[in-house]
Design an enzyme around this catalytic site. Sequence first.
Site, PDB file in Angstrom:
ATOM      1  N   ASN A   1       0.851  -1.201   0.000  1.00  0.00           N
ATOM      2  CA  ASN A   1       0.000   0.000   0.000  1.00  0.00           C
ATOM      3  C   ASN A   1       0.886   1.250   0.000  1.00  0.00           C
ATOM      4  O   ASN A   1       2.110   1.148   0.073  1.00  0.00           O
ATOM      5  CB  ASN A   1      -0.957  -0.023   1.201  1.00  0.00           C
ATOM      6  CG  ASN A   1      -0.210  -0.066   2.510  1.00  0.00           C
ATOM      7  OD1 ASN A   1       0.516   0.855   2.866  1.00  0.00           O
ATOM      8  ND2 ASN A   1      -0.340  -1.175   3.240  1.00  0.00           N
TER       9      ASN A   1
ATOM     10  N   ASP B   1      -3.174  -6.472   4.852  1.00  0.00           N
ATOM     11  CA  ASP B   1      -4.147  -7.339   5.544  1.00  0.00           C
ATOM     12  C   ASP B   1      -4.345  -8.682   4.855  1.00  0.00           C
ATOM     13  O   ASP B   1      -4.917  -9.597   5.439  1.00  0.00           O
ATOM     14  CB  ASP B   1      -5.502  -6.625   5.623  1.00  0.00           C
ATOM     15  CG  ASP B   1      -5.427  -5.392   6.503  1.00  0.00           C
ATOM     16  OD1 ASP B   1      -4.675  -5.427   7.486  1.00  0.00           O
ATOM     17  OD2 ASP B   1      -6.100  -4.390   6.193  1.00  0.00           O
TER      18      ASP B   1
ATOM     19  N   LYS C   1       9.234 -15.906 -11.529  1.00  0.00           N
ATOM     20  CA  LYS C   1       8.344 -14.846 -12.011  1.00  0.00           C
ATOM     21  C   LYS C   1       7.224 -15.465 -12.846  1.00  0.00           C
ATOM     22  O   LYS C   1       7.493 -16.199 -13.797  1.00  0.00           O
ATOM     23  CB  LYS C   1       9.152 -13.855 -12.855  1.00  0.00           C
ATOM     24  CG  LYS C   1       8.336 -12.691 -13.330  1.00  0.00           C
ATOM     25  CD  LYS C   1       9.153 -11.733 -14.181  1.00  0.00           C
ATOM     26  CE  LYS C   1       8.233 -10.681 -14.764  1.00  0.00           C
ATOM     27  NZ  LYS C   1       8.598 -10.268 -16.083  1.00  0.00           N
TER      28      LYS C   1
ATOM     29  N   PHE D   1      -3.894   3.239  15.208  1.00  0.00           N
ATOM     30  CA  PHE D   1      -4.384   4.134  14.160  1.00  0.00           C
ATOM     31  C   PHE D   1      -5.463   3.408  13.367  1.00  0.00           C
ATOM     32  O   PHE D   1      -5.352   2.204  13.139  1.00  0.00           O
ATOM     33  CB  PHE D   1      -3.246   4.514  13.209  1.00  0.00           C
ATOM     34  CG  PHE D   1      -2.344   5.578  13.774  1.00  0.00           C
ATOM     35  CD1 PHE D   1      -2.459   6.885  13.365  1.00  0.00           C
ATOM     36  CD2 PHE D   1      -1.387   5.262  14.733  1.00  0.00           C
ATOM     37  CE1 PHE D   1      -1.644   7.872  13.892  1.00  0.00           C
ATOM     38  CE2 PHE D   1      -0.564   6.236  15.264  1.00  0.00           C
ATOM     39  CZ  PHE D   1      -0.702   7.557  14.834  1.00  0.00           C
TER      40      PHE D   1
ATOM     41  N   LYS E   1     -12.368  -0.734  16.711  1.00  0.00           N
ATOM     42  CA  LYS E   1     -10.970  -1.187  16.672  1.00  0.00           C
ATOM     43  C   LYS E   1     -10.290  -0.928  18.026  1.00  0.00           C
ATOM     44  O   LYS E   1      -9.516  -1.751  18.516  1.00  0.00           O
ATOM     45  CB  LYS E   1     -10.240  -0.433  15.552  1.00  0.00           C
ATOM     46  CG  LYS E   1      -8.887  -0.967  15.200  1.00  0.00           C
ATOM     47  CD  LYS E   1      -8.376  -0.326  13.906  1.00  0.00           C
ATOM     48  CE  LYS E   1      -6.986  -0.802  13.562  1.00  0.00           C
ATOM     49  NZ  LYS E   1      -6.463  -0.200  12.334  1.00  0.00           N
TER      50      LYS E   1
ATOM     51  N   LYS F   1      -8.860  -4.137  20.118  1.00  0.00           N
ATOM     52  CA  LYS F   1      -7.407  -4.290  20.267  1.00  0.00           C
ATOM     53  C   LYS F   1      -6.898  -3.718  21.588  1.00  0.00           C
ATOM     54  O   LYS F   1      -5.687  -3.621  21.798  1.00  0.00           O
ATOM     55  CB  LYS F   1      -6.693  -3.650  19.079  1.00  0.00           C
ATOM     56  CG  LYS F   1      -7.221  -4.246  17.775  1.00  0.00           C
ATOM     57  CD  LYS F   1      -6.433  -3.916  16.566  1.00  0.00           C
ATOM     58  CE  LYS F   1      -7.131  -4.527  15.347  1.00  0.00           C
ATOM     59  NZ  LYS F   1      -6.402  -4.463  14.133  1.00  0.00           N
TER      60      LYS F   1
END
Length: 403
Positions: free
Chosen positions: A212, A291, A301, A335, A350, A354
């Site tokens: 990401n 995730d 490859k 975060f 969240k 957590k």
Amino acid sequence: MFANGFKGKNVLVGLTGGIAIYKVCELIRKFKNSGANVKVILSKGAEKFVTPLLFASLSGQKAYTEEDFFKPTGEILHIELANFPDVVVIAPATASFIAKLASGQADELLLSTLLATKAPVYIFPAMNTNMWEHPATQRNIEILKTWGYRIYEPASGILACDTTGKGRLPEVEEIFETLQAHFVKKTLLNHKVLITGGPTKEYIDEVRCITNDSSGKMAFLLAKEAYYRGAEVYLIWGGKDLPGVFPRINEFLGIPYPKVFPVSTTKEMLEVAKRIFPKCRLAIFAAAPCDFRPKTAFKGKLKKQEVLTLDLELTEDIAKTLSSQKKPDQITIGFALENPENLEKYALTKKQEKNFDLIVANPISTLSAEISDFIVFTPKDKLYFNQVSKDYLAKVLFDLVGV
Ligand SMILES: Cc1cc2nc3c(=O)[nH]c(=O)nc-3n(C[C@H](O)[C@H](O)[C@H](O)COP(=O)(O)O)c2cc1C
């Protein structure tokens, strides 16, 4: 709370006669723009390179030279200047200036002021490598260190004399940051802090991966702030290069330099975090771990025609795994990066799931941005921060959890 370290602080800058003097113009501007009250003294050597006009213009105050030392004005200038600063910065510091200070000489305004001041003094030497390595300079440096002067060793690189070696004045940002750290309260001395940062990667084959756009900047700034507060910092880093350098203030503070653990996958990040977490007072989960990962990572490859569909599985949940090991005296911060419509709801879920003490909810646009909107859920409150820098938020978060 949330104070800018330089605001209202008195900074005395001593300039001596080295080529790197040109860099210090920018430094003085930065001090001034950060709200510091800056006064400048030029040594005899410095006056050969520059005139006081430039520094008076940059600092917004008279810049002092030898001519002012013996002026019959009725004031004792070097004592006035010695009583002025919260901190003194000598940059660049020549070999000659260092030698004179180490032998207690006071035949110049700058030297007399230094002998008379009780303020902490940071010295940034800059010179040709041979001059730096000369036994006389090295002996003088050792003497000054034993007297409590904070000597910031020169950097290595290309020097003005066209040679390469140790002797460069560090970049302005690094000097500025060193002084910034000076004004931060050392609330985390003798504490360990874990921070995860950057994206992770999950490999499809040996060339391609899922990842990401996280820059890791927030994590880096948090690591820097923890370091400035005196912590022993462990940064578990999934990104490429760090977005900045940690100034070498560890010697002055008597703490270790931040340890950076480069990792690639979410699983690797978890494995390192598991080892470090139990000994930490504070853990901040600021990474953007991938995730999902392909169920099978192909060797070599893949050819274009070989795979059209990726079979994915969930990766490990780092913060959730560690939350089960959380001890009562440990603090955790998380975060939540979410779509705007459900940002607050998901962030709160969240936080509970957590077991975070504090969570920062931020919109997707935060990913590579310099400034953003943030909502911070503390144990008691919900705080809105509109269009603030990540740097500012980093400082605020430590204050909010009381460390
Ligand atoms: C062109 C030039 C560049 C110099 N650069 C440096 C330098 O980078 N570092 C240093 O220690 N001395 C350097 N010197 C020598 C100092 O300017 C000299 O020792 C001077 O007496 C220092 O005076 P001060 O300590 O009062 O500033 C340089 C001299 C010249 C002529």
